[in-house]
Design an enzyme around this catalytic site. Sequence first.
Site, PDB file in Angstrom:
ATOM      1  N   GLY A 116       0.821  -1.211   0.000  1.00 20.17           N
ATOM      2  CA  GLY A 116       0.000   0.000   0.000  1.00 20.17           C
ATOM      3  C   GLY A 116       0.843   1.243   0.000  1.00 20.17           C
ATOM      4  O   GLY A 116       2.077   1.189  -0.012  1.00 20.17           O
ATOM      5  N   GLU A 168      -0.043   0.684  -6.332  1.00 22.25           N
ATOM      6  CA  GLU A 168       0.813   0.253  -5.229  1.00 22.25           C
ATOM      7  C   GLU A 168       1.101  -1.249  -5.301  1.00 22.25           C
ATOM      8  O   GLU A 168       2.228  -1.684  -5.031  1.00 22.25           O
ATOM      9  CB  GLU A 168       0.152   0.605  -3.891  1.00 22.25           C
ATOM     10  CG  GLU A 168       0.160   2.092  -3.563  1.00 22.25           C
ATOM     11  CD  GLU A 168       1.561   2.623  -3.297  1.00 22.25           C
ATOM     12  OE1 GLU A 168       2.470   1.814  -3.007  1.00 22.25           O
ATOM     13  OE2 GLU A 168       1.753   3.848  -3.379  1.00 22.25           O
ATOM     14  N   GLU A 190       4.919  -2.418  -5.659  1.00 15.24           N
ATOM     15  CA  GLU A 190       5.547  -3.074  -4.509  1.00 15.24           C
ATOM     16  C   GLU A 190       5.644  -4.591  -4.625  1.00 15.24           C
ATOM     17  O   GLU A 190       6.463  -5.204  -3.955  1.00 15.24           O
ATOM     18  CB  GLU A 190       4.798  -2.709  -3.232  1.00 15.24           C
ATOM     19  CG  GLU A 190       4.896  -1.241  -2.875  1.00 15.24           C
ATOM     20  CD  GLU A 190       4.382  -0.930  -1.484  1.00 15.24           C
ATOM     21  OE1 GLU A 190       4.783   0.116  -0.932  1.00 15.24           O
ATOM     22  OE2 GLU A 190       3.582  -1.724  -0.949  1.00 15.24           O
ATOM     23  N   PRO A 235      -7.095   7.701  15.079  1.00 14.51           N
ATOM     24  CA  PRO A 235      -5.972   8.616  15.300  1.00 14.51           C
ATOM     25  C   PRO A 235      -4.785   7.872  15.921  1.00 14.51           C
ATOM     26  O   PRO A 235      -4.961   7.021  16.792  1.00 14.51           O
ATOM     27  CB  PRO A 235      -6.545   9.653  16.276  1.00 14.51           C
ATOM     28  CG  PRO A 235      -8.016   9.620  16.022  1.00 14.51           C
ATOM     29  CD  PRO A 235      -8.343   8.189  15.708  1.00 14.51           C
ATOM     30  N   GLU A 250      11.366  -6.391  -0.027  1.00  7.63           N
ATOM     31  CA  GLU A 250      11.114  -7.814  -0.230  1.00  7.63           C
ATOM     32  C   GLU A 250       9.605  -8.044  -0.210  1.00  7.63           C
ATOM     33  O   GLU A 250       8.859  -7.294   0.412  1.00  7.63           O
ATOM     34  CB  GLU A 250      11.780  -8.613   0.909  1.00  7.63           C
ATOM     35  CG  GLU A 250      11.689 -10.110   0.785  1.00  7.63           C
ATOM     36  CD  GLU A 250      12.354 -10.818   1.961  1.00  7.63           C
ATOM     37  OE1 GLU A 250      12.249 -12.055   2.032  1.00  7.63           O
ATOM     38  OE2 GLU A 250      12.959 -10.119   2.808  1.00  7.63           O
TER      39      GLU A 250
END
Length: 228
Positions: free
Chosen positions: A46, A62, A66, A83, A115
Site C-alpha cells: 500500500g 501500489e 511493490e 488517530p 522484499e
Amino acid sequence: MAHTYEYPRPALTVDCVVFGFDGEGLQVLLIRRGVEPFLGTWALPGGFVHMEEDLEDAARRELREETSLSDVFLEQLRTFGTPGRDPRGRVVSVAFYALVRPEQHPAKGDTDASEAAWFSATALPPLAFDHREILEAALDRLRGKIRYQPVGFELLPKRFTLSQFQALYEAILGRPLDKRNFRKKLLAFDFLIPLDEFSEGSHRPARLHRFDRRKYDALVRKGFHFEI
C-alpha cells in the site's frame, strides 16, 4: 481557483490484503518495508494516494509497484482512520482485498518494498501500523462471503478435486467440515463439471473437476445461501 480550508486535511492511503491458496492453507502476500517508519517490518502492500488518483487506481498502482502484481480483481473492504494509527501524522487508509492463485503471482518486492513474500495466514510475522487489524477485517469479510458467493474460481487451480475445494473452505473458516455434508451441499449448486481425469501422486486418485463458468458467474451475480 485555489481554496483555503479551515480544517487540516488528513493524508489518504490505500492498503491491500491479497489472499491466495496453496492447496493446503490460506496465504497472505506481505512486503518488507524498505523505508521508515517500521523499516524492515512486514506490512500489507500500500501507500499514499496521489491528488488526482482514483482510490482503486491507487491500490492497483501500489500493488504493481511493490509486488509486481497486476490484473487482479479488487474489492473495497472499509476505511481505517483511528488517530495515531500512523506515526507520520493523521493518516486515513482505505483497504481493499483480492483473491489470487499464488503460483500465478510470485512475490517480488520493488520500490519502497525491499522484499515481498507469501505467508501462511495462521503464521504471520508482526505487522506494521494497524495492518493486523486490517487483515483480520478482510478475513472476516471473506468468511462471510463464502456463504453467499462462490470464491473458488479465483483461488483454486483450473482442475481440482472436491477434497481441494473442501480444504479451501476449511482454510478460510479455520475449522474442519463434515465431508459428506459439504459435498452434498456443494454439488447441489451445479456449477462443477466432473472430468474424465484423476489426480496423480495419491494412494487413491480422485476425480478432477472444473468450474462451469456460466453457472459460476450467475451465482456470483445473484448469490446463494451456503450454510456450512
